[in-house]
Design a protein around this motif. Structure first.
Motif, PDB file in Angstrom:
ATOM      1  N   THR A  67       0.828  -1.200   0.000  1.00 30.07           N
ATOM      2  CA  THR A  67       0.000   0.000   0.000  1.00 30.07           C
ATOM      3  C   THR A  67       0.866   1.255   0.000  1.00 30.07           C
ATOM      4  O   THR A  67       1.956   1.270   0.557  1.00 30.07           O
ATOM      5  CB  THR A  67      -0.907   0.054   1.236  1.00 30.07           C
ATOM      6  OG1 THR A  67      -0.085   0.062   2.402  1.00 30.07           O
ATOM      7  CG2 THR A  67      -1.857  -1.110   1.264  1.00 30.07           C
ATOM      8  N   ALA A  68       0.333   2.288  -0.617  1.00 26.41           N
ATOM      9  CA  ALA A  68       1.040   3.561  -0.641  1.00 26.41           C
ATOM     10  C   ALA A  68       1.226   4.083   0.778  1.00 26.41           C
ATOM     11  O   ALA A  68       2.252   4.668   1.117  1.00 26.41           O
ATOM     12  CB  ALA A  68       0.257   4.560  -1.485  1.00 26.41           C
ATOM     13  N   PHE A  69       0.202   3.852   1.582  1.00 27.07           N
ATOM     14  CA  PHE A  69       0.268   4.265   2.987  1.00 27.07           C
ATOM     15  C   PHE A  69       1.502   3.660   3.643  1.00 27.07           C
ATOM     16  O   PHE A  69       2.293   4.357   4.298  1.00 27.07           O
ATOM     17  CB  PHE A  69      -1.008   3.803   3.690  1.00 27.07           C
ATOM     18  CG  PHE A  69      -1.053   4.074   5.157  1.00 27.07           C
ATOM     19  CD1 PHE A  69      -0.665   3.110   6.083  1.00 27.07           C
ATOM     20  CD2 PHE A  69      -1.502   5.290   5.626  1.00 27.07           C
ATOM     21  CE1 PHE A  69      -0.705   3.370   7.441  1.00 27.07           C
ATOM     22  CE2 PHE A  69      -1.548   5.554   6.989  1.00 27.07           C
ATOM     23  CZ  PHE A  69      -1.150   4.591   7.893  1.00 27.07           C
ATOM     24  N   PHE A 118       4.840   5.073   2.213  1.00 24.80           N
ATOM     25  CA  PHE A 118       5.048   6.444   2.666  1.00 24.80           C
ATOM     26  C   PHE A 118       5.437   6.463   4.140  1.00 24.80           C
ATOM     27  O   PHE A 118       6.389   7.158   4.542  1.00 24.80           O
ATOM     28  CB  PHE A 118       3.755   7.233   2.419  1.00 24.80           C
ATOM     29  CG  PHE A 118       3.863   8.716   2.592  1.00 24.80           C
ATOM     30  CD1 PHE A 118       2.728   9.474   2.850  1.00 24.80           C
ATOM     31  CD2 PHE A 118       5.084   9.374   2.523  1.00 24.80           C
ATOM     32  CE1 PHE A 118       2.813  10.847   3.005  1.00 24.80           C
ATOM     33  CE2 PHE A 118       5.174  10.738   2.688  1.00 24.80           C
ATOM     34  CZ  PHE A 118       4.033  11.478   2.929  1.00 24.80           C
ATOM     35  N   LEU A 119       4.738   5.669   4.953  1.00 24.54           N
ATOM     36  CA  LEU A 119       5.036   5.631   6.383  1.00 24.54           C
ATOM     37  C   LEU A 119       6.470   5.170   6.619  1.00 24.54           C
ATOM     38  O   LEU A 119       7.239   5.790   7.362  1.00 24.54           O
ATOM     39  CB  LEU A 119       4.064   4.684   7.098  1.00 24.54           C
ATOM     40  CG  LEU A 119       4.319   4.471   8.592  1.00 24.54           C
ATOM     41  CD1 LEU A 119       4.001   5.710   9.377  1.00 24.54           C
ATOM     42  CD2 LEU A 119       3.504   3.305   9.125  1.00 24.54           C
TER      43      LEU A 119
END
Lengths: 428, 297, 323
Positions: B171-173, B176-177
């Protein structure tokens, strides 16, 4: 715990991941083990239609058929059905469609099997004519067969009526309101001496919907043209109920909201428009009010309908013939009578409505009212209702219009104007 | 982050203790605030347990019921008895466990990988690609389910678990995290040192980065597990009650004109028991044991 | 974890260094980044790109969900959106709720993380408790919050009444519904963000705090001058992600409605967010206006992009650890 060597811990994670992947692979490849010649029918409903034993019966007489029932809640079920029809896969072999959504689907009849191919026309006489007609598309395809009807009566609280000096005997109560004006007038009388905090009816839009259900044509004319904005009878229905609101008869609750549920318990309103299935609802929500309720005829004399469903076979089904056969079975008189005895859902077939089994049915929760007779009479009296594709949206808009008035956000006049604007936005 | 490459300071023990206490200890006000937060966070869960332990009429009571009733085991029995409620709850629990577990592990691993690349490796187009990753989060999901469903039809995955697993594997989330975390928690010097010692990139990742991101990995894993467990929008369309995840099963319980809240909340209560179990078993490890990062001075 | 860990593979690396030719090492440095980000992009290409492209294409047609035949209408949907009062209303609602919901929520999350980072007794229990809102089912959340804010039977009005304040119809009003929804969103997500901050705080070396303490900084100043700059990347992350999530808000307002049908967001559409309007047009009514809904989705994308960029520029001004 953190003494585990980090490398080993990551190996553990990797192992878990591998196991997971293998697990999916296994699950994905495991097809359900059934006999090669078994036909599995998926029946997708909203709520419990009471069909369990009927499935057993059918499976006994058709040993190669297996029936799997799937239930979703009302809104999800219909949204999913639309989504699956749109994408061309995933719909069940038999789908239940409620009357609020049937106009949308009769507008796209090619997505459903035309049950005339399976003898629907010959069976037509079984049903109430208006019920049968609701599932017939403009070009004549029969996309569904009717299950139950939600014919209307008025459920009222005897004890609250007594406190306000109104008669409590159901025949006398029915005489109070031969017309809807009479209903509002009775409400005025009620409010004059009503116990504190109690209103006459639960929700403006419920009363309004019952009224409009008796008007034909209402939102659409026979040619399918939208006339909601210009039909004087629709405006008159609105004005009648607003009058009730102005006289403080309206408890302002939204049907099926938690406040409404609590309202049954705390006795916030003395009357509620009652389709047959509402009886079970009241019993479930407010068991302590047993014996305080009774049932009288709906005003307007012309019956009424709220709810009721159909069973349809999407063309996506790989077993159309068997599915159609099962639909015919589930909606035949014996099945409908059986369901009536199980769940109280009123049959949609005149022969049954006139039969002793229905006519003699009494409900002790409602002071032993002859509910079978009352609801059957109401159903038999209803004339044809013309439904259009945006019926549900218009109902939502009117419901919001009443709420705005009840929440004192707009005057009735302004709310009606907004309603007309909403109708235009939604239905063109 | 320049303050990092210094050698470990060795202060006198007594002085160290005094300083640590001045910063680290929690006063009574802190406890009070956290207690209020804990109660407020837990109350709805507690209340759903209360409703699950009553019969359906109790929920409309006023004033509301707040103490448990006696119907819990009755209701649990009803949830699992396929006679009354036609939903395979055991299957749902199993499916959700598999889906959430696989997705969580996969997301953590691949997010750490990609996050490391974006954070510490230099390559052409990295800014554009990073912005693309973030941009993919911007499009609302509600409409994407129709074309995604069409894809699943072509893959033959309708009503099968891969349909709910595959789109969520990275996931992009997560990327990014991890990227943000690695930027600030893994010092460049450590990586440079490893490189100088001859480690190729994979080794740097495996031996330097992965251990350093344990706190973020733990949190990401836990949050991903829970969000996947709670996901209902997509599973509801692509799966059917015949092969459900837990949320699909619970929404089946919520069907019918008369909403049997007691039954529904019993279903949700049962559905979070595995989550709570994961919490309790791994909680200390994951949350309580979030170690100080690899960087010490 | 001590630095000794690095020496083991390095020792191996030293041995291997002689065996690994330089061109392999150069290739490793050049290629591995792309290899590492590849999994994300592969999954995205497989499952993310097609829906995006499809939605973009559909937004240029008058596609109805149930009717496979549609015609290309160019930018007509977008043009109609500009004149659409309901869309404007939804944008205002979305921005309003987002502001009230996100800012306090992140501040609370930050404070919570800071407190959870201290030496607590029962640290684990407290840390786990803030995740319980994520574990609670949406059904229960919806029930509880609608009851809490109920006009006649709600706890909040009960307390207000006790204080002599007139009962508020939370769901009916515009600002009041926004406040109620913000409470719901904050309750659900503050703990989530707090844990993300907490993980980031774990990476801050004690020495920095000790140095600050030696310099005479009280805990609050330590927080402002040590903690916040050190976790700035994470703060940026939560701000951007909360912006995206907040502007796409759907679940909480949807569940707050007493009547869910149509996703109207209240009798006056007072809390209908853009995502709800999108849902209404696509699935919620008999309109099934898929083309128009797709246009709404892309407008929302634009809105979120603009606001995210603005947010990023604002948050970037937090003094970084480098300063």
């Amino acid at each position: 715990m953190s003494r585990i060597h980090p490398r080993r811990r990551w190996n553990v994670f990797a192992a878990v991941a591998m196991a997971g992947v293998i697990g999916i692979a296994l699950l994905a490849t495991t097809a359900s083990a059934t006999r090669a010649d078994t036909i599995t029918l998926r029946v997708s409903l909203f709520g419990d239609f009471g069909y369990h034993d009927l499935y057993q019966q059918y499976m006994r007489s058709h040993p190669n058929v297996e029936i799997k029932e799937e239930i979703q809640d009302y809104g999800t079920h219909h949204t999913q059905l639309a989504q699956r029809l749109a994408t061309g896969a995933g719909a069940a072999d038999i789908e239940a469609v409620e009357v609020g959504f049937i106009p949308q689907f009769t507008a796209i009849p090619t997505r459903f099997v035309d049950l005339r191919q399976y003898g629907a026309t010959a069976l037509k006489g079984r049903w109430l004519p208006w019920k049968y007609q609701q599932a017939v598309a403009r070009s004549g395809q029969v996309i569904g067969l009717g299950t139950d009807v939600g014919s209307l009566a008025i459920c009222y609280r005897k004890d609250l009526f007594a406190k306000a000096g109104l008669p409590t005997n159901r025949d006398q109560v029915s005489k109070l309101w031969p017309t809807w004006d009479g209903y509002i007038a009775a409400g005025k009388r009620f409010m004059a001496k009503a116990p504190k905090g109690v209103r006459f009816f639960d929700s403006g839009s419920n009363v309004y919907n019952a009224l409009v259900a008796q008007i034909s044509p209402a939102y659409y004319d026979a040619k399918g043209k939208l006339i909601a904005a210009t039909n004087p009878r629709v405006k008159a229905a609105w004005s009648t109920v607003i009058r009730g609101w102005q006289q403080h008869q309206d408890a302002g609750l939204s049907a099926f909201s938690t406040n409404w549920n609590t309202g049954f318990k705390t006795g916030k309103f003395a009357t509620v428009t009652c389709p047959a299935w509402m009886m079970g609802y009241i019993q479930g929500q407010a068991p302590a009010t047993k014996g305080k309720w009774d049932i009288a005829a709906v005003p307007g004399g012309a019956g009424g309908n709220w709810g009721g469903s159909f069973l349809a076979v999407p063309t996506q089904s790989k077993n159309q013939a068997v599915a159609a056969d099962l639909v015919k079975f589930l909606t035949n008189p014996a099945s409908q009578l059986y369901v009536f005895k199980q769940t109280g859902n009123l049959p949609s077939q005149p022969a049954l409505l006139k039969s002793a089994a229905v006519q003699d049915f009494k409900n002790p929760f409602f002071s032993n009212a002859p509910v079978g007779k009352i609801f059957a009479t109401s159903a038999l009296r209803l004339g044809p209702q013309i439904l259009g594709p945006h019926q549900g949206d218009i109902q939502n808009a009117v419901s919001a219009a009443f709420q705005r008035v009840e929440q004192k956000k707009q005057t009735p006049a302004k709310s009606w104007e907004q309603f007309l604007k909403d109708v235009k936005n939604v239905a063109g | 982050m320049s303050a990092v490459a210094q050698p470990q300071p060795v202060p006198a023990p007594r002085r160290r203790r005094k300083i640590a206490r001045r910063f680290g200890s929690a006063g009574p006000l802190t406890y009070l605030f956290l207690l209020v937060v804990a109660v407020v966070s837990a109350f709805p869960l507690y209340w759903s347990f209360v409703v699950a332990s009553h019969d359906n009429a109790a929920i409309a009571e006023y004033p509301p019921v707040v103490t448990p009733g006696h119907h819990l085991f009755d209701n649990i029995r009803r949830v699992f008895s396929s006679g009354e409620v036609n939903v395979a709850f055991w299957t749902a629990l199993g499916n959700s466990a598999i889906v959430a577990g696989v997705v969580a592990v996969s997301v953590v691993f691949f997010s750490a990988l990609a996050g490391f690349a974006f954070a510490k490796l230099r390559f052409r187009g990295e800014t554009v690609l990073l912005v693309t990753v973030i941009a993919t989060m911007l499009v609302p999901v509600q409409l994407g389910i129709i074309p995604l469903y069409i894809e699943m039809i072509h893959l033959g995955w309708v009503n099968r678990l891969p349909a709910v697993i595959a789109p969520n594997l990275v996931t992009a989330f997560g990327v990014f995290l991890m990227r943000q975390y690695i930027v600030s928690s893994v010092p460049d010097d450590l990586i440079d040192a490893a490189r100088v010692d001859g480690c190729h990139t994979a080794r740097v990742f495996w031996h330097v980065v992965l251990p350093a991101v344990r706190p973020a990995a733990a949190v990401l894993g836990l949050l991903t597990f829970m969000m996947t467990w709670n996901d209902f929008f997509w599973p509801l369309i692509v799966l059917t009650p015949g092969n459900p995840t837990v949320q699909v099963a619970v929404s089946t319980l919520a069907s019918g004109y008369v909403e049997d809240y007691a039954l529904v909340l019993t279903g949700t209560f049962v559905s979070i028991l595995p989550l709570l179990a994961v919490f309790l078993v791994l909680g200390r490890q994951i949350i309580g044991g979030i170690m100080r990062g690899a960087v010490k001075g | 974890m001590s630095t000794g860990e690095v020496t083991t593979p390095a020792a191996v690396g030293v041995r291997r260094r002689r065996l690994v030719p330089a061109w392999v090492r150069r290739l490793d440095v050049k290629v591995s980044p792309y290899a590492y980000i590849a999994p994300f992009f592969l999954i995205f290409l497989a499952f993310g790109l097609f829906p995006l492209g499809y939605t973009a294409y559909v937004s240029l047609t008058d596609r109805n969900l149930l009717n496979p035949v549609s015609s290309f209408v160019g930018l007509e949907n977008y043009a109609n959106l500009l004149h659409d009062d309901y869309f404007r209303n939804a944008v205002v609602n979305t921005l309003g709720i987002w502001v009230i919901a996100t800012v306090p929520q992140l501040l609370i999350a930050l404070s919570l993380a800071h407190l959870l980072n201290t030496k607590l007794r029962g640290r684990t229990i407290f840390r786990m408790s803030v995740l319980l809102p994520q574990v609670t089912s949406l059904v229960a959340v919806a029930l509880i919050f609608t009851q809490l804010f109920s006009r006649d039977y709600g706890l909040i009005n009960y307390v207000l009444g006790g204080l002599g304040i007139h009962q508020i119809d939370w769901e009916a009003g515009r600002l009041s519904s926004w406040i109620a929804l913000s409470v719901m969103v904050t309750w659900r997500w503050a703990g989530y963000n707090a844990l993300i901050y907490l993980a980031a705080m774990q990476a801050i070396p004690d020495e920095l705090y000790e140095a600050a303490a030696i310099d005479g900084a009280r805990p609050f100043r330590q927080f402002i001058h040590v903690t916040v700059p050190m976790i700035r990347p994470t703060i940026i992350f939560t701000v951007i992600v909360s912006t995206i999530g907040g502007l796409q808000l759907f679940t909480e307002p949807y569940l707050f409605q007493p009547i869910k049908q149509g996703a109207l967001g209240g009798s006056d559409r007072q809390y209908q967010t853009v995502a709800m309007y999108l849902y209404e047009k696509a699935f919620g009514s008999a309109q099934f206006d898929f083309g128009y809904a797709a246009a709404i989705a892309w407008c929302l994308f634009l809105l979120i992009a603009v606001i995210s960029i603005v947010n990023y520029l604002v948050v970037r001004r937090i003094r970084s650890a480098e300063a």
